[in-house]
Design a protein around this motif. Structure first.
Motif, short mmCIF file in Angstrom:
data_model
loop_
_atom_site.label_atom_id
_atom_site.label_comp_id
_atom_site.label_asym_id
_atom_site.label_seq_id
_atom_site.Cartn_x
_atom_site.Cartn_y
_atom_site.Cartn_z
N GLY A 32 0.84 -1.19 0.00
CA GLY A 32 0.00 0.00 0.00
C GLY A 32 0.87 1.23 0.00
N ALA A 33 0.52 2.21 -0.82
CA ALA A 33 1.30 3.44 -0.93
C ALA A 33 0.37 4.64 -0.92
N LEU A 34 0.92 5.81 -0.56
CA LEU A 34 0.12 7.01 -0.39
C LEU A 34 0.58 8.12 -1.33
N GLY A 58 4.92 4.37 1.89
CA GLY A 58 4.18 3.12 1.85
C GLY A 58 5.14 1.96 1.87
N CYS A 71 -0.45 0.56 4.24
CA CYS A 71 -0.23 1.96 3.89
C CYS A 71 -0.25 2.83 5.16
N GLU A 74 2.89 2.05 7.33
CA GLU A 74 4.13 2.55 6.73
C GLU A 74 4.20 4.08 6.76
N VAL A 75 3.09 4.75 6.49
CA VAL A 75 3.08 6.21 6.53
C VAL A 75 3.39 6.70 7.95
N THR A 105 0.38 -3.25 -6.07
CA THR A 105 0.49 -2.06 -5.24
C THR A 105 -0.83 -1.30 -5.31
#
Length: 177
Positions: A32-34, A58, A71, A74-75, A105
């Motif tokens: 997960g990424a932001l 992320g 996400c 990690e953030v 992702t």
């Protein structure tokens, strides 16, 4: 309901009809990424110490962790922020390459922070060298081409309200119906 309650509602796990088949199935990395930006169209990039390219905040989900939870975790680890995570913008499949297996992702919308807040961000994780607010054009020479493509799609989806968009290696897929 919680995930544990949902699992209970599913009933007993099914038994394998052919013993060992589940262990032979492919496993994918999931992350997960932001997409986090400021009013000047700068994106928040992180500079990891373990690779030569930039990323967005992320990372890879841990076992039994959803992409959204990964996400969020990690953030918090990388930026020290507990942000509301917005809607899903992109789901991108990446093929296996070198030592890395193929994966998915999930890019979520982190919204817009004021420029001062973005400029004050500092790494909260020892795996990061720096946090770099940059436009996508500025960052592109320091990105893998597939990430640059994925981010162009994510930015367009965030601005247009479109999405989520399915991409493969950063390229939008238009499924035939």
């Amino acid at each position: 309901m919680t995930i544990d309650e949902d699992l209970l509602a599913e009933g007993e796990p099914e038994r394998e009809f052919t013993p060992g088949i589940a262990a032979r199935m492919a496993r994918k990395a999931v992350g997960g990424a932001l997409l986090l930006r400021d009013p000047g169209n700068r994106l928040v990039f992180v500079e990891p110490i373990y690779k030569p390219t930039l990323e967005i905040p992320g990372g890879v989900a841990e076992e039994n962790e959803s992409p959204l939870a990964a996400c969020r975790r990690e953030v918090h680890e990388e930026l020290g922020l507990d942000l509301p995570i917005g809607r899903l913008l992109v789901v991108d499949w990446t093929p296996a390459h070198g030592i890395w297996r193929d994966g998915l992702t999930f890019v979520f919308d982190g919204g817009v922070l004021d420029a001062g807040a973005v400029d004050r961000l500092r790494p909260g994780d020892p795996e990061l060298r720096a946090i770099l607010p940059m436009t996508l054009d500025e960052a592109e020479p320091r990105l893998k081409p597939s990430l640059a493509r994925r981010l162009r799609v994510a930015v367009a989806a965030a601005q247009s309200g479109e999405g989520p968009i399915h991409t493969e290696f950063g390229r939008p897929v238009r499924a035939a119906l």
